[in-house]
Scaffold this motif. Structure first.
Motif, PDB file in Angstrom:
ATOM      1  N   ARG A  29       0.905  -1.216  -0.113  1.00 21.47           N
ATOM      2  CA  ARG A  29       0.081   0.002  -0.021  1.00 21.47           C
ATOM      3  C   ARG A  29       0.901   1.099   0.028  1.00 21.47           C
ATOM      4  NH1 ARG A  29      -4.728   0.322   4.080  1.00 21.47           N
ATOM      5  NH2 ARG A  29      -4.962   2.030   2.824  1.00 21.47           N
ATOM      6  N   GLY A  30       0.299   2.143  -0.862  1.00 16.95           N
ATOM      7  CA  GLY A  30       1.139   3.396  -0.989  1.00 16.95           C
ATOM      8  C   GLY A  30       2.482   3.455  -1.876  1.00 16.95           C
ATOM      9  N   GLU A  31       2.791   2.496  -2.662  1.00 16.11           N
ATOM     10  CA  GLU A  31       3.787   2.198  -3.359  1.00 16.11           C
ATOM     11  C   GLU A  31       3.120   2.738  -5.016  1.00 16.11           C
ATOM     12  OE1 GLU A  31       6.924  -0.769  -1.284  1.00 16.11           O
ATOM     13  OE2 GLU A  31       5.664  -1.527  -2.810  1.00 16.11           O
ATOM     14  N   THR A  32       4.209   2.813  -5.663  1.00 16.13           N
ATOM     15  CA  THR A  32       3.949   3.375  -7.054  1.00 16.13           C
ATOM     16  C   THR A  32       4.711   2.096  -7.966  1.00 16.13           C
ATOM     17  OG1 THR A  32       3.264   5.528  -6.372  1.00 16.13           O
ATOM     18  CG2 THR A  32       3.859   5.022  -8.692  1.00 16.13           C
ATOM     19  N   LEU A  33       3.831   1.783  -9.127  1.00 14.38           N
ATOM     20  CA  LEU A  33       4.379   1.098 -10.000  1.00 14.38           C
ATOM     21  C   LEU A  33       4.722   2.093 -11.402  1.00 14.38           C
ATOM     22  CD1 LEU A  33       5.178  -1.529 -11.745  1.00 14.38           C
ATOM     23  CD2 LEU A  33       2.946  -1.665 -12.526  1.00 14.38           C
ATOM     24  N   THR A  34       5.823   2.456 -11.642  1.00 17.39           N
ATOM     25  CA  THR A  34       6.119   3.331 -12.827  1.00 17.39           C
ATOM     26  C   THR A  34       6.342   2.530 -14.239  1.00 17.39           C
ATOM     27  OG1 THR A  34       7.231   4.968 -11.331  1.00 17.39           O
ATOM     28  CG2 THR A  34       7.785   5.066 -13.618  1.00 17.39           C
ATOM     29  N   GLY A  59      -4.455   9.342  -8.411  1.00 18.69           N
ATOM     30  CA  GLY A  59      -3.045   9.650  -8.670  1.00 18.69           C
ATOM     31  C   GLY A  59      -2.287   9.232  -9.716  1.00 18.69           C
ATOM     32  N   TYR A  60      -2.875   8.716 -10.843  1.00 18.39           N
ATOM     33  CA  TYR A  60      -2.311   8.072 -11.899  1.00 18.39           C
ATOM     34  C   TYR A  60      -1.851   9.537 -12.828  1.00 18.39           C
ATOM     35  CZ  TYR A  60      -2.180   6.597 -16.948  1.00 18.39           C
ATOM     36  OH  TYR A  60      -2.018   6.325 -18.152  1.00 18.39           O
ATOM     37  N   ALA A  61      -0.772   9.158 -13.398  1.00 17.29           N
ATOM     38  CA  ALA A  61      -0.081  10.302 -14.087  1.00 17.29           C
ATOM     39  C   ALA A  61       0.616   9.612 -15.369  1.00 17.29           C
ATOM     40  CB  ALA A  61       0.727  11.248 -13.304  1.00 17.29           C
ATOM     41  N   VAL A  62       0.621  10.372 -16.355  1.00 12.90           N
ATOM     42  CA  VAL A  62       1.471   9.967 -17.660  1.00 12.90           C
ATOM     43  C   VAL A  62       2.406  11.111 -18.253  1.00 12.90           C
ATOM     44  CG1 VAL A  62      -0.459  10.111 -19.428  1.00 12.90           C
ATOM     45  CG2 VAL A  62       1.504   8.410 -19.721  1.00 12.90           C
ATOM     46  N   VAL A  71       6.119   7.639 -19.754  1.00 11.57           N
ATOM     47  CA  VAL A  71       6.122   6.842 -18.491  1.00 11.57           C
ATOM     48  C   VAL A  71       4.938   7.284 -17.641  1.00 11.57           C
ATOM     49  CG1 VAL A  71       7.672   7.213 -16.468  1.00 11.57           C
ATOM     50  CG2 VAL A  71       8.682   7.563 -18.615  1.00 11.57           C
ATOM     51  N   ALA A  72       4.272   6.248 -17.127  1.00  9.19           N
ATOM     52  CA  ALA A  72       2.949   6.376 -16.317  1.00  9.19           C
ATOM     53  C   ALA A  72       3.347   5.826 -14.947  1.00  9.19           C
ATOM     54  CB  ALA A  72       1.919   5.477 -17.103  1.00  9.19           C
ATOM     55  N   THR A  73       2.638   6.571 -13.982  1.00  5.30           N
ATOM     56  CA  THR A  73       2.605   6.086 -12.674  1.00  5.30           C
ATOM     57  C   THR A  73       1.370   5.492 -12.305  1.00  5.30           C
ATOM     58  OG1 THR A  73       2.294   8.156 -11.746  1.00  5.30           O
ATOM     59  CG2 THR A  73       4.446   7.636 -11.943  1.00  5.30           C
TER      60      THR A  73
END
Length: 77
Positions: A29-34, A59-62, A71-73
């Motif tokens: 929880r709280g981590e991000t896949l880039t 929280g998704y961003a590209v 590069v997407a988070t």
């Protein structure tokens, strides 16, 4: 917390989504896949939004960094 980066540009398209889902499932929880991809991963965003409760769609961003590089988070709640 450690974030994970996955470059899928060299992975055959049919194998990408399962590999991405597996990597996302391993996050805490709280981590991000880039994700580094050769196209904007909008279909994956919609898939994750519909099917993965732990995906933080807000929280998704590209970022389009250049030809064949997006590069997407994908953050995990």
């Amino acid at each position: 917390m450690a974030d994970t980066t996955l470059d899928v540009r060299e992975i055959p398209p049919a194998d990408r989504h399962p590999k991405i889902h597996d990597a996302f499932a391993e996050l805490e929880r709280g981590e991000t896949l880039t994700l580094i991809n050769d196209h904007e991963p909008k279909p994956l965003f919609y898939e994750m939004q519909a099917e993965v409760d732990e995906f933080d769609a807000d929280g998704y961003a590209v970022d389009h960094r250049g030809e064949n590089e997006y590069v997407a988070t994908f953050p995990k709640k």
